[in-house]
Design a protein around this motif. Structure first.
Motif, mmCIF file in Angstrom:
data_model
loop_
_atom_site.group_PDB
_atom_site.id
_atom_site.type_symbol
_atom_site.label_atom_id
_atom_site.label_comp_id
_atom_site.label_asym_id
_atom_site.label_seq_id
_atom_site.Cartn_x
_atom_site.Cartn_y
_atom_site.Cartn_z
ATOM 1 N N VAL A 1 0.836 -1.203 0.000
ATOM 2 C CA VAL A 1 0.000 0.000 0.000
ATOM 3 C C VAL A 1 0.868 1.250 0.000
ATOM 4 C CG1 VAL A 1 -1.688 1.324 1.327
ATOM 5 C CG2 VAL A 1 -1.935 -1.148 1.120
ATOM 6 N N PHE A 2 1.934 1.248 0.814
ATOM 7 C CA PHE A 2 2.837 2.395 0.884
ATOM 8 C C PHE A 2 3.481 2.670 -0.471
ATOM 9 C CE2 PHE A 2 7.186 4.023 1.492
ATOM 10 C CZ PHE A 2 6.901 5.226 2.126
ATOM 11 N N ALA B 1 1.971 6.560 -6.859
ATOM 12 C CA ALA B 1 0.877 7.344 -7.431
ATOM 13 C C ALA B 1 1.128 8.843 -7.259
ATOM 14 C CB ALA B 1 -0.442 6.951 -6.768
ATOM 15 N N ILE B 2 1.639 9.239 -6.108
ATOM 16 C CA ILE B 2 1.956 10.659 -5.871
ATOM 17 C C ILE B 2 3.025 11.131 -6.852
ATOM 18 C CG2 ILE B 2 2.978 12.294 -4.246
ATOM 19 C CD1 ILE B 2 1.662 10.660 -1.982
ATOM 20 N N VAL C 1 0.914 4.115 -2.910
ATOM 21 C CA VAL C 1 0.610 5.524 -2.607
ATOM 22 C C VAL C 1 1.755 6.426 -3.071
ATOM 23 C CG1 VAL C 1 0.289 7.195 -0.744
ATOM 24 C CG2 VAL C 1 -0.934 5.015 -0.681
ATOM 25 N N ILE D 1 -6.253 3.313 -5.556
ATOM 26 C CA ILE D 1 -5.337 4.242 -4.872
ATOM 27 C C ILE D 1 -4.805 5.283 -5.850
ATOM 28 C CG2 ILE D 1 -3.045 4.410 -3.794
ATOM 29 C CD1 ILE D 1 -3.645 1.667 -2.478
ATOM 30 N N ILE E 1 -5.651 9.337 -5.743
ATOM 31 C CA ILE E 1 -4.545 10.283 -5.525
ATOM 32 C C ILE E 1 -4.410 11.230 -6.714
ATOM 33 C CG2 ILE E 1 -2.008 10.433 -5.420
ATOM 34 C CD1 ILE E 1 -2.076 8.059 -3.519
#
Length: 408
Positions: free
Chosen positions: A114-115, A121-122, A118, A177, A181
């Motif tokens: 998940v990290f 994606a950022i 994220v 996700i 984002i």
């Protein structure tokens, strides 16, 4: 080549050796070390049907619930085979257990996955908004996207529905996700516009499917020959879909329907094509299910190949239209560029900055000397109209240049 370290309770090693003999494993390919504390059997899996051998060992001995037994499979860095001629004839591939272990590791919704999703994606969203290619490539390397897709393919080929469902769940989670984002950053960052990086992903073409097909095939081949292969890094970059997912999110924040539809087409096309390529390579490289999954696997493979093939064919229709429109749109620009290069580039001592052809209007931006005669621009305009049509309007935007010599 792979090496198996199998440990047993004291005295059980002889039973395992008998099993190897029945399978035709030659004595130089295994070594039994017996002791009062337990037996260690080392097997070199170079010339044999790896999956059958491991299946037989697991069926004969319970390695899961017995504390005296364990089964470790690893790949050595260097192999110097005793029979080089025989080694050349063998089509080596990783064992089924190794492939399944890779799939299980990449289909768990862990905090690490998940990290990474994220963060990737950022980075991808910012790279798209800033039109920064190196930043986008960095996001592709980080993104844990290829693993779940490979897991789905492995689940189909092996008839393992649990693996298939896990791969789908993880891939959909990463997709969610990235889209969320992308939408959030598209809203909070002021003055977001359609950059070249976003435009490329909202106008998918047929070559994008070919890239996914090649990347999927290369990834499956690298995975089945050597799970730890460095080639997988390149495949991860080529097959990474995180920027496409982020583009959908940015399109949502901008209320841009064309961006959402275009990026969604690219995402689905890449996903289906990757799956199709991976399944085909795994199947033809001999990755087979355990016998009790065989009937399930056959049905899954047939259905999956039919569904994926039909999906890819259907997606090629809109992508072909977009590709054709792109070619038609870019053709006038190529004509103008060729006319300039052949007739006026050296004569004007100028440099072409950009060309934009839209709605029968040609906008040309030039760097040219400050004292250039307007007659040259009239000639260039006439040449362009002769090639494109008299109804085209040619507009020049001149950026004057001046040569300065500094005193000695």
């Amino acid at each position: 080549m792979q090496v198996v370290h199998a440990t047993f309770a004291s005295g059980e090693g002889k039973d395992a050796v008998e099993l190897l003999k029945n399978l035709g494993v030659e004595i130089e390919d295994y070594k039994l070390i017996e002791s009062k504390s337990g037996d260690l059997l080392i097997i070199n899996l170079l010339y044999h049907n790896v999956d059958v051998l491991i299946d037989k060992l697991k069926n004969r001995f319970d390695f899961t619930n017995n504390v005296h037994r364990s089964l470790i499979i690893f790949t050595p860095d260097t192999v110097i085979p005793s029979n080089k001629e025989k080694a050349k004839k063998e089509a080596y591939r990783a064992s089924r257990e190794t492939i399944v272990t890779y799939a299980k590791e990449n289909s768990e919704m862990s905090s690490q996955l998940v990290f990474l999703a994220v963060v990737a994606a950022i980075i991808a969203t910012l790279g798209l908004i800033l039109d920064n290619t190196p930043v986008i490539v960095g996001a592709m390397i980080i993104a844990p996207v290829f693993g779940p897709i490979a897991t789905m393919a492995i689940g189909i080929v092996l008839g393992d529905l649990k693996l298939l469902v896990k791969g789908i769940v993880v891939e959909l989670s990463i997709m969610g996700i990235a889209i969320v984002i992308g939408a959030i950053f598209g809203l909070i960052i002021p003055n977001v516009s359609i950059t070249h990086a976003l435009e490329v992903r909202m106008l998918p073409t047929l070559p994008d499917l070919l890239v996914a097909l090649a990347a999927g095939g290369a990834g499956a081949y690298a995975l089945i020959t050597h799970v730890k292969s460095q080639q997988l890094v390149g495949v991860v970059i080529a097959a990474a879909l995180i920027p496409v997912m982020a583009t959908i999110g940015v399109g949502i924040s901008l209320h841009n329907v064309d961006m959402i539809i275009g990026a969604s087409l690219l995402l689905l096309g890449n996903l289906f094509t990757l799956l199709l390529a991976i399944i085909m390579v795994f199947y033809f490289k001999g990755l087979k299910p355990q016998w009790w999954y065989e009937s399930t696997a056959k049905k899954l493979i047939k259905k999956s190949l039919v569904v994926l093939t039909i999906s890819v064919i259907l997606l090629t229709i809109p992508l072909s239209i977009i590709t054709y429109n792109q070619m038609v749109r870019e053709e006038p620009e190529d004509v103008v560029r060729q006319i300039y290069r052949e007739h006026f580039g050296d004569e004007l001592e100028s440099r072409l900055f950009s060309i934009d052809v839209k709605d029968k209007k040609v906008d040309i931006i030039l760097y040219t000397p400050i004292n250039t005669d307007k007659h040259y621009f009239k000639l260039l305009s006439d040449k362009i109209k002769d090639s494109l049509g008299a109804d085209y309007q040619v507009i020049f935007e001149i950026i004057p240049t001046q040569r300065l010599e500094t005193p000695l």
